[in-house]
Design a protein around this motif. Structure first.
Motif, PDB file in Angstrom:
ATOM      1  N   LEU A 109     -14.530   9.936  22.535  1.00 24.56           N
ATOM      2  CA  LEU A 109     -13.334   9.340  22.345  1.00 24.56           C
ATOM      3  C   LEU A 109     -13.039   9.555  20.796  1.00 24.56           C
ATOM      4  CD1 LEU A 109     -13.561   6.150  24.550  1.00 24.56           C
ATOM      5  CD2 LEU A 109     -12.195   8.063  25.050  1.00 24.56           C
ATOM      6  N   LYS A 110     -13.710   9.371  19.784  1.00 24.66           N
ATOM      7  CA  LYS A 110     -13.461   9.487  18.580  1.00 24.66           C
ATOM      8  C   LYS A 110     -13.095  10.925  18.460  1.00 24.66           C
ATOM      9  CE  LYS A 110     -16.289   9.611  15.419  1.00 24.66           C
ATOM     10  NZ  LYS A 110     -17.489  10.077  14.609  1.00 24.66           N
ATOM     11  N   THR A 137     -21.842   5.888  29.636  1.00 22.00           N
ATOM     12  CA  THR A 137     -21.550   4.436  29.457  1.00 22.00           C
ATOM     13  C   THR A 137     -21.079   4.150  27.787  1.00 22.00           C
ATOM     14  OG1 THR A 137     -23.580   4.135  30.885  1.00 22.00           O
ATOM     15  CG2 THR A 137     -22.855   2.308  29.526  1.00 22.00           C
ATOM     16  N   ASN A 138     -21.573   4.985  26.969  1.00 24.59           N
ATOM     17  CA  ASN A 138     -21.169   4.552  25.674  1.00 24.59           C
ATOM     18  C   ASN A 138     -20.378   6.090  24.988  1.00 24.59           C
ATOM     19  OD1 ASN A 138     -22.731   2.199  25.351  1.00 24.59           O
ATOM     20  ND2 ASN A 138     -24.583   3.425  25.793  1.00 24.59           N
ATOM     21  N   PRO A 139     -19.311   6.130  25.583  1.00 22.87           N
ATOM     22  CA  PRO A 139     -18.570   7.535  25.140  1.00 22.87           C
ATOM     23  C   PRO A 139     -17.577   7.359  23.761  1.00 22.87           C
ATOM     24  CG  PRO A 139     -17.218   5.830  26.501  1.00 22.87           C
ATOM     25  CD  PRO A 139     -18.558   5.301  26.467  1.00 22.87           C
ATOM     26  N   GLY A 169     -13.847   0.361  24.537  1.00 20.15           N
ATOM     27  CA  GLY A 169     -14.889   0.765  25.804  1.00 20.15           C
ATOM     28  C   GLY A 169     -14.845   2.292  26.173  1.00 20.15           C
ATOM     29  N   ASN A 170     -14.314   2.671  27.369  1.00 17.80           N
ATOM     30  CA  ASN A 170     -14.099   3.993  27.803  1.00 17.80           C
ATOM     31  C   ASN A 170     -12.686   4.550  27.434  1.00 17.80           C
ATOM     32  OD1 ASN A 170     -12.782   2.704  29.689  1.00 17.80           O
ATOM     33  ND2 ASN A 170     -14.013   3.577  31.355  1.00 17.80           N
ATOM     34  N   ARG A 171     -11.868   4.039  26.607  1.00 15.31           N
ATOM     35  CA  ARG A 171     -10.555   4.281  26.400  1.00 15.31           C
ATOM     36  C   ARG A 171     -10.057   4.596  25.106  1.00 15.31           C
ATOM     37  NH1 ARG A 171      -5.870   2.110  29.986  1.00 15.31           N
ATOM     38  NH2 ARG A 171      -3.985   2.206  28.648  1.00 15.31           N
ATOM     39  N   ALA A 172      -9.250   5.454  24.911  1.00 14.55           N
ATOM     40  CA  ALA A 172      -8.719   5.823  23.456  1.00 14.55           C
ATOM     41  C   ALA A 172      -7.030   5.693  23.493  1.00 14.55           C
ATOM     42  CB  ALA A 172      -9.172   7.208  22.812  1.00 14.55           C
ATOM     43  N   GLU A 173      -6.423   4.968  22.692  1.00 11.48           N
ATOM     44  CA  GLU A 173      -5.209   5.143  22.823  1.00 11.48           C
ATOM     45  C   GLU A 173      -4.670   5.579  21.614  1.00 11.48           C
ATOM     46  OE1 GLU A 173      -3.129   1.301  24.030  1.00 11.48           O
ATOM     47  OE2 GLU A 173      -5.063   0.769  25.392  1.00 11.48           O
ATOM     48  N   ILE A 174      -3.529   6.652  21.560  1.00 12.02           N
ATOM     49  CA  ILE A 174      -3.106   7.188  20.424  1.00 12.02           C
ATOM     50  C   ILE A 174      -1.470   6.810  20.339  1.00 12.02           C
ATOM     51  CG2 ILE A 174      -2.760   9.285  19.294  1.00 12.02           C
ATOM     52  CD1 ILE A 174      -5.063  10.361  21.162  1.00 12.02           C
ATOM     53  N   GLY A 175      -1.228   6.626  19.104  1.00 13.12           N
ATOM     54  CA  GLY A 175       0.130   5.865  19.129  1.00 13.12           C
ATOM     55  C   GLY A 175       0.487   4.538  19.223  1.00 13.12           C
ATOM     56  N   SER A 199      -1.822   6.630  15.087  1.00 11.42           N
ATOM     57  CA  SER A 199      -2.699   5.475  15.088  1.00 11.42           C
ATOM     58  C   SER A 199      -3.463   5.579  16.287  1.00 11.42           C
ATOM     59  CB  SER A 199      -2.149   4.117  14.931  1.00 11.42           C
ATOM     60  OG  SER A 199      -1.246   3.940  16.128  1.00 11.42           O
ATOM     61  N   VAL A 200      -5.026   5.148  16.077  1.00 12.91           N
ATOM     62  CA  VAL A 200      -5.865   5.287  17.143  1.00 12.91           C
ATOM     63  C   VAL A 200      -6.712   3.916  17.502  1.00 12.91           C
ATOM     64  CG1 VAL A 200      -8.071   6.567  18.127  1.00 12.91           C
ATOM     65  CG2 VAL A 200      -6.150   7.685  17.037  1.00 12.91           C
ATOM     66  N   THR A 201      -6.847   3.618  18.590  1.00 15.05           N
ATOM     67  CA  THR A 201      -7.665   2.344  19.078  1.00 15.05           C
ATOM     68  C   THR A 201      -8.435   2.901  20.219  1.00 15.05           C
ATOM     69  OG1 THR A 201      -5.620   0.887  18.742  1.00 15.05           O
ATOM     70  CG2 THR A 201      -7.503   0.142  20.120  1.00 15.05           C
ATOM     71  N   ILE A 202      -9.754   2.846  20.046  1.00 20.41           N
ATOM     72  CA  ILE A 202     -10.665   3.199  20.855  1.00 20.41           C
ATOM     73  C   ILE A 202     -11.421   1.733  21.304  1.00 20.41           C
ATOM     74  CG2 ILE A 202     -13.090   4.210  21.146  1.00 20.41           C
ATOM     75  CD1 ILE A 202     -12.102   6.446  19.070  1.00 20.41           C
TER      76      ILE A 202
END
Length: 129
Positions: A26-27, A20-22, A72-78, A67-70
């Motif tokens: 993700l980091k 629930t708290n990943p 919820g349960n998702r990480a976006e790189i770039g 660049s990284v955006t985290i």
């Protein structure tokens, strides 16, 4: 009574909390992927970029690619790449500019991310159940 007792409910509750708290998972997995992207820039591509030029002119492309955006349960790189119109040209090539992929990952990278996620789910050795 001599034996070992453990609570399946506690184990499952702990796993549910981690799922629930990943954020930490993700980091950590994002940090690994970012290190691979940095390696692409450092080594001049993997495989090596053609055209005799590197992609280090101002550093904007490398900064955007890592660049990284985290959330919820998702990480976006770039996440910063959308602001650089030339990023796609370098990644995929064009009629006049050769492909110089900087977002490609080496073989086995998914297994490394899975290893990071499993380590996160399994927790430390001294967990109390």
């Amino acid at each position: 009574m001599l034996g070992i007792t453990f609570s399946v409910t506690k184990i499952l509750t702990d796993l549910k909390e981690k799922i629930t708290n990943p954020y930490d998972a993700l980091k950590d997995s994002s940090a690994f992927v970012v290190s691979e992207i940095n390696q692409n820039f450092t080594s001049g591509g993997r495989p090596k970029w053609t055209g005799g030029k590197n992609l280090h002119k101002s550093g904007s492309l490398k900064n955007a690619a890592t660049s990284v955006t985290i959330a919820g349960n998702r990480a976006e790189i770039g996440t910063g790449l959308s602001e650089l119109p030339y990023a796609a040209v370098h990644e995929f090539g064009s009629k006049t500019i050769p492909k110089r992929s900087f977002m490609n990952m080496p073989p086995g990278w998914v297994d490394k991310v899975k290893e990071i996620l499993l380590r996160f789910l399994m927790g430390g050795e001294n967990d109390t159940i």
